[in-house]
Design a protein around this motif. Structure first.
Motif, mmCIF file in Angstrom:
data_model
loop_
_atom_site.group_PDB
_atom_site.id
_atom_site.type_symbol
_atom_site.label_atom_id
_atom_site.label_comp_id
_atom_site.label_asym_id
_atom_site.label_seq_id
_atom_site.Cartn_x
_atom_site.Cartn_y
_atom_site.Cartn_z
ATOM 1 N N ILE A 126 0.835 -1.199 0.000
ATOM 2 C CA ILE A 126 0.000 0.000 0.000
ATOM 3 C C ILE A 126 0.870 1.249 0.000
ATOM 4 C CG2 ILE A 126 -1.656 1.336 1.348
ATOM 5 C CD1 ILE A 126 -2.821 -1.305 2.278
ATOM 6 N N ALA A 127 1.854 1.248 0.847
ATOM 7 C CA ALA A 127 2.740 2.404 0.944
ATOM 8 C C ALA A 127 3.404 2.673 -0.402
ATOM 9 C CB ALA A 127 3.797 2.165 2.022
ATOM 10 N N THR A 128 3.885 1.603 -1.015
ATOM 11 C CA THR A 128 4.556 1.745 -2.303
ATOM 12 C C THR A 128 3.611 2.311 -3.360
ATOM 13 O OG1 THR A 128 5.890 -0.163 -1.704
ATOM 14 C CG2 THR A 128 5.965 0.517 -4.007
ATOM 15 N N LYS A 129 2.373 1.835 -3.329
ATOM 16 C CA LYS A 129 1.386 2.325 -4.288
ATOM 17 C C LYS A 129 1.147 3.829 -4.070
ATOM 18 C CE LYS A 129 -2.890 0.544 -4.537
ATOM 19 N NZ LYS A 129 -3.804 -0.612 -4.570
ATOM 20 N N LEU A 130 1.049 4.208 -2.813
ATOM 21 C CA LEU A 130 0.820 5.626 -2.510
ATOM 22 C C LEU A 130 1.987 6.504 -2.959
ATOM 23 C CD1 LEU A 130 -0.819 5.578 1.024
ATOM 24 C CD2 LEU A 130 -1.828 6.381 -1.107
ATOM 25 N N LEU A 131 3.173 5.922 -2.890
ATOM 26 C CA LEU A 131 4.350 6.709 -3.266
ATOM 27 C C LEU A 131 4.627 6.662 -4.766
ATOM 28 C CD1 LEU A 131 6.836 5.869 -0.384
ATOM 29 C CD2 LEU A 131 5.497 7.940 -0.709
ATOM 30 N N GLY A 132 4.060 5.668 -5.432
ATOM 31 C CA GLY A 132 4.400 5.404 -6.831
ATOM 32 C C GLY A 132 3.977 6.529 -7.793
ATOM 33 N N LEU A 162 10.622 5.812 4.618
ATOM 34 C CA LEU A 162 9.318 5.530 4.006
ATOM 35 C C LEU A 162 8.228 6.348 4.700
ATOM 36 C CD1 LEU A 162 7.946 3.610 1.936
ATOM 37 C CD2 LEU A 162 7.515 2.057 3.845
ATOM 38 N N ALA A 163 8.260 6.339 6.017
ATOM 39 C CA ALA A 163 7.262 7.099 6.789
ATOM 40 C C ALA A 163 7.326 8.574 6.439
ATOM 41 C CB ALA A 163 7.502 6.897 8.281
ATOM 42 N N SER A 164 8.532 9.066 6.273
ATOM 43 C CA SER A 164 8.717 10.471 5.931
ATOM 44 C C SER A 164 8.067 10.810 4.593
ATOM 45 C CB SER A 164 10.222 10.763 5.893
ATOM 46 O OG SER A 164 10.452 12.083 5.481
ATOM 47 N N HIS A 165 8.337 9.970 3.605
ATOM 48 C CA HIS A 165 7.742 10.198 2.290
ATOM 49 C C HIS A 165 6.227 10.091 2.326
ATOM 50 C CE1 HIS A 165 11.778 9.207 0.284
ATOM 51 N NE2 HIS A 165 11.502 10.480 0.058
#
Lengths: 176, 176
Positions: A170-176, B151-154
């Motif tokens: 999920i985190a990766t998707k949000l950052l992608g 990751l949390a920061s981003h």
DNA sequence: CATGATTTTCATAATATACTGAAAATTCAG
DNA sequence: CTGAATTTTCAGTATATTATGAAAATCATG
């Protein structure tokens, strides 16, 4: 005093800086310096440590070491372990970052989010039937806060319940 | 003293409890009681207030009121407003919950996440080429922490940059 | 620019939080 | 049981944080 080479000097230095500064950071995070330092110390210690070792390493009193070790155990960030043939209590830190995150999230939710939600719910409840513009405005503002904090509370639970890999997706998707 | 009916009594009571307890909660959140109380007071005040009104309402000194009002302005949670024909400074709070959340998230990131990330990056960097199991283990642990905090920061940036409605969509999906 | 209103600063005081160290309690091996 | 090792508690002390209030600085107005 053990003889050391340049490499282990550097390691020692880095470890000491990590412990010292992690302690300073702890203050910002609402946990006390010693507790954060002990946590740092145990987190980077290859072996579990007893109270005296912690005392010596951080140059703190027995009472201080004891209290904060127990507090860390209460949080779940540190476990007590027994070493056979040794009467002393030994301590080791949880090292898995996702697990550490979940523990801290849980504690922060308990101490920061839940009391706020309780207050907001109470204030919204006891003003919902009042007449007058002032009362309406207050109720409105408090209700909006309540809704938001309630959402945050649920989200916190959901995220904390996730497997690390899934949260990462999920985190990766949000950052992608 | 203004004459009041039962309804406005109740409202006053609820407001006072809100302010008092929001202040107590502030302590948990790492901001001081007075700052949180002023924030609460202004958040539920229909009009902007001047320093003397804040002092009287919360029974605090001028210096205290002043310092904390300025601190709230520095955070961005409170704005100074001018009322024409009045030389005094007036203050009003940001009332939009999403905006409040973003401001607090930004500040917490700055004070809690960024210094931690800097420390972790430094420690990871200066131990990455060291030999020996101890050094390897330390570097590994610190690197894992660094990756997570980074990751949390981003994520924090991304979420804070979202429109409220979009963040709500994601939140709802996660809870659904 | 003189004056009164308002804001700002800051030394001192008050309060809250954390630490020490030693005494008391507990545990356990013999 | 006894006593040595260890843990736990806590009164007293130290430190850190926050608040006060009055003096100094700033500002706006005639």
């Amino acid at each position: 005093m053990k003889i050391m080479n340049a490499s282990s000097d550097k390691l020692k230095e880095s470890k000491e800086e990590f412990i010292a500064q992690w302690g300073a950071l702890g203050t910002q995070w609402g946990i006390n310096r010693t507790m954060a330092q002990i946590h740092a110390l145990l987190m980077i210690s290859p072996q579990s440590m007893c109270t005296d070792e912690v005392m010596e390493e951080l140059e703190i009193s027995r009472g201080n070491a004891h209290t904060n070790l127990k507090e860390l155990v209460a949080w779940g960030l540190v476990r007590m372990v027994v070493i056979k043939g040794d009467r002393r209590d030994f301590y080791e830190a949880e090292k898995d970052v996702w697990q550490i995150f979940r523990i801290i999230a849980r504690e922060r939710k308990r101490r920061e989010i839940e009391p706020a939600l309780a207050l907001l719910t109470k204030c919204a409840e006891e003003t919902k039937n009042l007449k007058g513009d002032d009362a309406k405005a207050f109720h409105q503002q408090v209700s909006e806060l309540q809704e938001f904090v309630g959402l945050a509370s649920h989200l916190s639970d959901r995220v904390a319940a996730m497997k690390h890999s899934f949260a990462l997706q999920i985190a990766t998707k949000l950052l992608g």
